[in-house]
Motif scaffolding. Structure first.
Motif, PDB file in Angstrom:
ATOM      1  N   HIS A 108     -20.871  18.076  -0.906  1.00 55.00           N
ATOM      2  CA  HIS A 108     -20.323  16.740  -1.144  1.00 55.00           C
ATOM      3  C   HIS A 108     -19.305  16.447  -0.036  1.00 55.00           C
ATOM      4  O   HIS A 108     -18.567  17.344   0.392  1.00 55.00           O
ATOM      5  N   MET A 109     -19.265  15.210   0.385  1.00 43.86           N
ATOM      6  CA  MET A 109     -18.315  14.818   1.422  1.00 43.86           C
ATOM      7  C   MET A 109     -17.433  13.688   0.909  1.00 43.86           C
ATOM      8  O   MET A 109     -17.909  12.760   0.244  1.00 43.86           O
ATOM      9  N   HIS A 110     -16.140  13.789   1.195  1.00 44.79           N
ATOM     10  CA  HIS A 110     -15.180  12.745   0.857  1.00 44.79           C
ATOM     11  C   HIS A 110     -14.661  12.140   2.156  1.00 44.79           C
ATOM     12  O   HIS A 110     -14.050  12.835   2.970  1.00 44.79           O
ATOM     13  N   GLY A 111     -14.934  10.876   2.344  1.00 44.13           N
ATOM     14  CA  GLY A 111     -14.444  10.165   3.524  1.00 44.13           C
ATOM     15  C   GLY A 111     -13.243   9.305   3.169  1.00 44.13           C
ATOM     16  O   GLY A 111     -13.311   8.484   2.251  1.00 44.13           O
ATOM     17  N   ILE A 112     -12.150   9.499   3.866  1.00 45.47           N
ATOM     18  CA  ILE A 112     -10.908   8.753   3.606  1.00 45.47           C
ATOM     19  C   ILE A 112     -10.651   7.813   4.780  1.00 45.47           C
ATOM     20  O   ILE A 112     -10.636   8.255   5.944  1.00 45.47           O
ATOM     21  N   HIS A 113     -10.459   6.543   4.482  1.00 45.90           N
ATOM     22  CA  HIS A 113     -10.165   5.564   5.534  1.00 45.90           C
ATOM     23  C   HIS A 113      -9.133   4.575   5.016  1.00 45.90           C
ATOM     24  O   HIS A 113      -8.873   4.470   3.809  1.00 45.90           O
ATOM     25  N   GLN A 114      -8.550   3.835   5.933  1.00 44.63           N
ATOM     26  CA  GLN A 114      -7.571   2.815   5.553  1.00 44.63           C
ATOM     27  C   GLN A 114      -8.293   1.597   4.987  1.00 44.63           C
ATOM     28  O   GLN A 114      -9.338   1.189   5.508  1.00 44.63           O
ATOM     29  N   ASN A 115      -7.761   1.039   3.925  1.00 45.14           N
ATOM     30  CA  ASN A 115      -8.370  -0.142   3.323  1.00 45.14           C
ATOM     31  C   ASN A 115      -8.332  -1.327   4.276  1.00 45.14           C
ATOM     32  O   ASN A 115      -7.306  -1.585   4.916  1.00 45.14           O
ATOM     33  N   GLY A 116      -9.444  -2.049   4.365  1.00 43.53           N
ATOM     34  CA  GLY A 116      -9.501  -3.198   5.265  1.00 43.53           C
ATOM     35  C   GLY A 116      -8.506  -4.281   4.892  1.00 43.53           C
ATOM     36  O   GLY A 116      -7.868  -4.881   5.761  1.00 43.53           O
ATOM     37  N   GLY A 117      -8.362  -4.552   3.581  1.00 49.78           N
ATOM     38  CA  GLY A 117      -7.405  -5.565   3.156  1.00 49.78           C
ATOM     39  C   GLY A 117      -5.974  -5.175   3.478  1.00 49.78           C
ATOM     40  O   GLY A 117      -5.161  -6.018   3.878  1.00 49.78           O
ATOM     41  N   PHE A 118      -5.654  -3.894   3.329  1.00 46.42           N
ATOM     42  CA  PHE A 118      -4.312  -3.435   3.678  1.00 46.42           C
ATOM     43  C   PHE A 118      -4.084  -3.552   5.180  1.00 46.42           C
ATOM     44  O   PHE A 118      -2.986  -3.919   5.623  1.00 46.42           O
ATOM     45  N   SER A 119      -5.103  -3.233   5.975  1.00 47.89           N
ATOM     46  CA  SER A 119      -4.963  -3.341   7.436  1.00 47.89           C
ATOM     47  C   SER A 119      -4.651  -4.773   7.855  1.00 47.89           C
ATOM     48  O   SER A 119      -3.801  -5.015   8.719  1.00 47.89           O
ATOM     49  N   PHE A 120      -5.350  -5.743   7.240  1.00 47.92           N
ATOM     50  CA  PHE A 120      -5.110  -7.143   7.595  1.00 47.92           C
ATOM     51  C   PHE A 120      -3.677  -7.550   7.264  1.00 47.92           C
ATOM     52  O   PHE A 120      -2.996  -8.206   8.065  1.00 47.92           O
ATOM     53  N   VAL A 121      -3.192  -7.153   6.086  1.00 46.11           N
ATOM     54  CA  VAL A 121      -1.807  -7.459   5.711  1.00 46.11           C
ATOM     55  C   VAL A 121      -0.830  -6.778   6.664  1.00 46.11           C
ATOM     56  O   VAL A 121       0.150  -7.372   7.103  1.00 46.11           O
ATOM     57  N   TRP A 122      -1.120  -5.531   6.993  1.00 42.49           N
ATOM     58  CA  TRP A 122      -0.247  -4.753   7.876  1.00 42.49           C
ATOM     59  C   TRP A 122      -0.178  -5.381   9.263  1.00 42.49           C
ATOM     60  O   TRP A 122       0.898  -5.535   9.841  1.00 42.49           O
ATOM     61  N   PHE A 123      -1.332  -5.745   9.823  1.00 43.56           N
ATOM     62  CA  PHE A 123      -1.356  -6.371  11.153  1.00 43.56           C
ATOM     63  C   PHE A 123      -0.619  -7.709  11.140  1.00 43.56           C
ATOM     64  O   PHE A 123       0.098  -8.046  12.093  1.00 43.56           O
ATOM     65  N   SER A 124      -0.805  -8.464  10.069  1.00 47.93           N
ATOM     66  CA  SER A 124      -0.160  -9.774   9.968  1.00 47.93           C
ATOM     67  C   SER A 124       1.357  -9.632   9.909  1.00 47.93           C
ATOM     68  O   SER A 124       2.096 -10.416  10.533  1.00 47.93           O
TER      69      SER A 124
END
Length: 548
Positions: free
Chosen positions: A226-242
């Motif tokens: 089994h593989m667990h992939g962890i990534h940053q949430n796209g919605g959080f990234s947009f808020v963070w960049f803004s």
């Protein structure tokens, strides 16, 4: 002598500025707590067991688990399985295949560049079988290939990296097991990418066996992966960049205004002003929203670059707090010299250099080999855990030392406060106002330092929980805490630049009595030798007992 804006600004304007900064801080927290989703997301999937009938003859062949060119899959790896027995399938012919992301409701999803990074860890299902032994800390060798592709590539995959990696399997072997039970094993670090540029990612893993060399022997009966992939949430990234896009010009503007005020003075900038200006520059660099470029360009080093910017900011912020409190202790020692703080700053710089070396050993090497990790060996894991523990202890010790320095400042002010009763009521009220303003600012500084230390420790634990193999640790911080601390840094530095800029007022006028007669309260003039370091009326008062 001109004071700073903190001392000469009227109470009405000062309260207005404070309310504005408080509202801005609340907005940062609300954005993260209400609008933004969780900072990270976990994708969990089970491997498809593909059959390679040619067994290594075509090393460039890929085995996708689904789609037009889907591989021939196996339902079971049990040696007693009919298909395996009839066709004589060996371990070299089995390919464990993962396609990220996993489909949902029959639709193939896509990775998005807003995800920013991708960390993958592996979980093995090892079945207890007395005839297939497993030893403690067995060495697992994996032949791993990582590919990427886009929606328009029509099934063509681009090789990103390939490597033969060794991992130590650590399972609970003391627990009593029955045949068919699954061992409780730690997670294995698989790979980490510093950006997510492609729509899809394909991972093919082989477990070749070489009995003469002892490779992949005594690793137990592996029935699934089994593989667990962890990534940053796209919605959080947009808020963070803004947020960064909004704060970048705001802090840059107040920084330019602050330095123009400094250059207009008939004296060179003192140590506190230079340090505050440097802190503003580092904050501006951290605010610079270069992450937007990852939406258009493949920048694999962006994660490393952001970590370096964060580390430089930590170093500058910690150094500033030492100098800021030290310059206000105002003892008999001649201040305004960087050499007086060499011991404190050396400790801060040394700690940050250690963090930089650790970062380069991890993510620096991953630019060439994403499968590399210091957590893959027992020695590396112990060193990494020791680093995290020591970093947390050092952060706590720093905060305690800063508290000690603030207490020294308060003691100095309290001792000089004994001279206030000998002054006129107007001058006494003037200095009492300065003391209240400064003490409030020092308490805000302590609060910011405490939140920074907590944020630093939680970030270390949250990043390391998947890497040291304890998915049950579940160390999380909400988006509100993340954006709130980031907003606190900006609000704090914005407030300091605003309030510690030299004021154009040289005389403070207050009403002398009920008949509205005015008395000028002239700030105490010090010798010219100490004038460059004394921009604050409070510093002048504490350094030399005021005479009425």
């Amino acid at each position: 002598m001109a004071g700073v804006v903190l001392e000469t600004l009227s109470w009405r304007k000062l309260i207005t500025l404070g309310v504005f900064l408080l509202i801005l801080q609340i907005v940062f927290f609300v954005i993260g707590a209400v609008i933004a989703p969780a900072p990270t997301h976990v994708i969990s999937m089970t491997a498809t067991k593909c059959l390679d009938r040619n067994a290594y003859r075509d090393k460039n062949k890929w085995f996708p688990p689904r789609g037009k060119y889907a591989c021939e899959s196996l339902q079971s790896l049990d040696p007693n399985d009919r298909k395996i027995q009839e066709e004589g399938i060996t371990a070299e012919q089995v390919v464990f295949s993962f396609w990220l992301p996993w489909p949902r409701d029959g639709h193939q999803l896509k990775m998005h560049r807003y995800f920013q990074f991708l960390l993958a860890v592996l979980q093995l299902d090892i079945e207890h079988d007395p005839q297939v032994p497993i030893v403690d800390k067995a060495k697992l060798q994996m032949d791993i290939r990582l590919a990427a592709g886009n929606e328009q590539d029509n099934g063509n995959w681009t090789l990103l990296a390939s490597s033969v990696e060794d991992r130590n399997i650590e399972c609970d072997l003391k627990k009593k097991m029955d045949k068919g039970d699954i061992y409780d094993c730690d997670l294995l670090q698989l790979f980490e990418l510093g950006n997510v540029y492609y729509h899809y990612y394909l991972v093919n893993i082989r477990l070749p066996t070489f009995p003469l060399k002892g490779i992949n022997m005594e690793i137990g009966k592996i029935v699934d992966m089994h593989m667990h992939g962890i990534h940053q949430n796209g919605g959080f990234s947009f808020v963070w960049f803004s947020m960064k896009t909004a704060m970048f010009p705001m802090v840059l503007g107040i920084l330019i205004w602050f330095w123009r005020r400094i250059t207009q003075m008939c004296r060179p900038a003192n140590l506190l002003e230079r340090t505050l200006f440097a802190l503003g520059i580092v904050m501006t660099i951290l605010n610079c929203p270069i992450e937007w470029f990852t939406l258009a360009f493949d920048i694999p080093f962006m994660l490393l670059l952001n970590d370096i910017r964060q580390g430089v900011f930590y170093a500058m912020l910690l150094s500033f707090w030492i100098i800021f409190t030290g310059e206000h202790i105002m003892d008999q020692t001649e201040r305004n010299r960087l050499s007086l703080y060499w011991k404190h700053l050396t400790a801060v710089v040394f700690g940050c250099i250690c963090m930089f070396v650790f970062e380069m050993c991890e993510r620096g090497i991953q630019l060439k080999n994403p499968f590399f990790s210091v957590w893959t060996t027992t020695t590396g894991t112990n060193l990494a855990l020791a680093f995290i523990i020591l970093a947390g202890i050092a952060a706590c010790c720093y905060f305690l030392f800063l508290c000690y320095m603030v207490v020294c400042v308060f003691k100095t002010i309290s001792a000089k406060r004994m001279t206030l009763p000998s002054m006129s009521s107007l001058r006494r009220r003037f200095y009492m106002g300065l003391i209240y303003r400064f003490k409030f600012l020092m308490l805000v500084t302590l609060f910011c330092s405490a939140m920074t230390v907590i944020f630093f420790i939680i970030s270390l634990l949250s990043e390391g929980q998947w890497k040291w193999g304890d998915e049950d640790l579940n160390v999380q911080y909400t988006s509100g805490f993340f954006t709130g601390v980031y907003g606190m840094w900006n609000v704090y530095i914005f407030g300091l630049l605003s309030m510690y800029a030299p004021s154009h007022k040289t005389v403070v006028e207050v009403d002398a009595d009920e008949n509205s007669q005015e008395e000028s309260v002239q700030l105490t003039q010090l010798p010219s030798s100490s004038l460059p370091s004394e921009t604050s009326a409070l510093q002048a008062f504490v350094s030399k007992t005021a005479q009425d």
